[in-house]
Design an enzyme around this catalytic site. Structure first.
Site, short mmCIF file in Angstrom:
data_model
loop_
_atom_site.label_atom_id
_atom_site.label_comp_id
_atom_site.label_asym_id
_atom_site.label_seq_id
_atom_site.Cartn_x
_atom_site.Cartn_y
_atom_site.Cartn_z
N VAL A 126 0.86 -1.18 0.00
CA VAL A 126 0.00 0.00 0.00
C VAL A 126 0.90 1.23 0.00
O VAL A 126 1.81 1.33 0.82
CB VAL A 126 -0.90 -0.01 1.26
CG1 VAL A 126 -1.70 1.27 1.36
CG2 VAL A 126 -1.81 -1.23 1.26
N CYS A 127 0.66 2.17 -0.91
CA CYS A 127 1.49 3.37 -0.99
C CYS A 127 1.33 4.22 0.26
O CYS A 127 0.22 4.58 0.65
CB CYS A 127 1.09 4.20 -2.20
SG CYS A 127 1.86 5.83 -2.18
N VAL A 128 2.46 4.57 0.89
CA VAL A 128 2.41 5.30 2.16
C VAL A 128 1.80 6.69 2.00
O VAL A 128 0.98 7.11 2.82
CB VAL A 128 3.81 5.34 2.84
CG1 VAL A 128 4.84 6.04 1.98
CG2 VAL A 128 3.72 6.00 4.20
#
Lengths: 130, 135
Positions: A77-79
């Site tokens: 998941v992209c931070v």
């Protein structure tokens, strides 16, 4: 073939996530390797274990977790996208002083570099979204 | 990661209204650190992302358009703009933010990053790419 997957839309509102699940299952069955699945934009909402759809509906988040466990798939998941949308793991909880976390089993939060790396390493980057 | 790939970021959406344009630019900036061959294309409503004089005060949304001017410093110097998309919207290159870079092979002369291309020429550029990221 080594495949990287990018998912740009959340579950339920958009079919991207379910299409990607179907695609990945078919790709694995055909003997391809899934190097990584990267969740971006509203796609990060696929990674909250707080989703609780009605019992007669598909639980998309659990489907991802199960698939990741069965086939050892790296779900990232992209931070930056996650911080905007309230998707939090233990590390992010501490870093941003939140009172809890909601990341689902099998998902991890990391940077956009993971998407670029997947694009470099894989034979194909397949993007799901509009 | 020794191999260098050709990355193309295709920007087709207006800058505000949805977050795609801004989050696309975030990928471009992070991706610049990976020493790949990077190009950007602006077409359809995406051309509005790089138009001059944007003011989002009344929208209550962050104006990220100044960030495009930094692309040259990130080594991103291939920016394709589709001619037909500009024309359909009554725009010319003069309406766009002048995106420049300093050419280290030419005594750091300032050069234009924007290349105006026809739709058919853009197709050829897209065909040459290894990775297409469409936002």
């Amino acid at each position: 073939m080594k495949l990287g997957i990018q998912i740009n839309e959340g579950p339920y509102t958009h079919e991207a996530s379910v299409s990607a699940l179907n695609y990945i299952k078919a790709a694995l069955a055909a003997g391809h390797e899934i190097f990584r699945v990267f969740f971006y934009h509203d796609g990060v909402n696929n990674g909250t274990r707080y989703a609780s759809p009605p019992q007669d509906d598909v639980n998309i988040v659990n489907t991802w977790s199960k698939l990741a466990k069965e086939h050892k798939i790296d779900l990232v998941v992209c931070v930056a996208a996650a911080q905007r949308r309230g998707i939090v793991d233990e590390g992010e909880q501490k870093r941003n002083g939140k009172d809890g976390n909601n990341i689902a089993e099998g998902f991890r939060i990391s940077g956009l570099g993971q998407l670029i790396e997947a694009a470099i390493q894989c034979d194909r980057l397949v993007v799901f979204g509009d | 990661m020794s191999d260098i790939k050709k990355f193309m970021y295709v920007n087709r959406r207006a800058p505000y209204g949805t977050v795609y344009a801004w989050e696309s630019l975030e990928v471009v900036l992070i991706g610049a650190a990976f020493d790949q061959q990077v190009s950007l294309a602006f077409l359809d409503d995406g051309v509005y992302q790089i138009t001059k004089g944007q003011d989002t005060t009344q929208l209550g949304i962050k104006n990220f358009s100044p960030t495009f001017s930094a692309l040259g410093d990130y080594g991103i110097t291939n920016i394709f703009v589709e001619k037909e998309s500009l024309e359909k919207r009554g725009l010319t290159v003069a309406d766009l933010i002048p995106l420049k870079y300093e050419d280290e092979n030419d005594n750091y002369a300032e050069k234009d990053s924007i290349k105006l291309v026809s739709a058919s020429d853009l197709v050829k550029v897209l065909e040459e790419q290894d990775v297409l990221l469409n936002f």
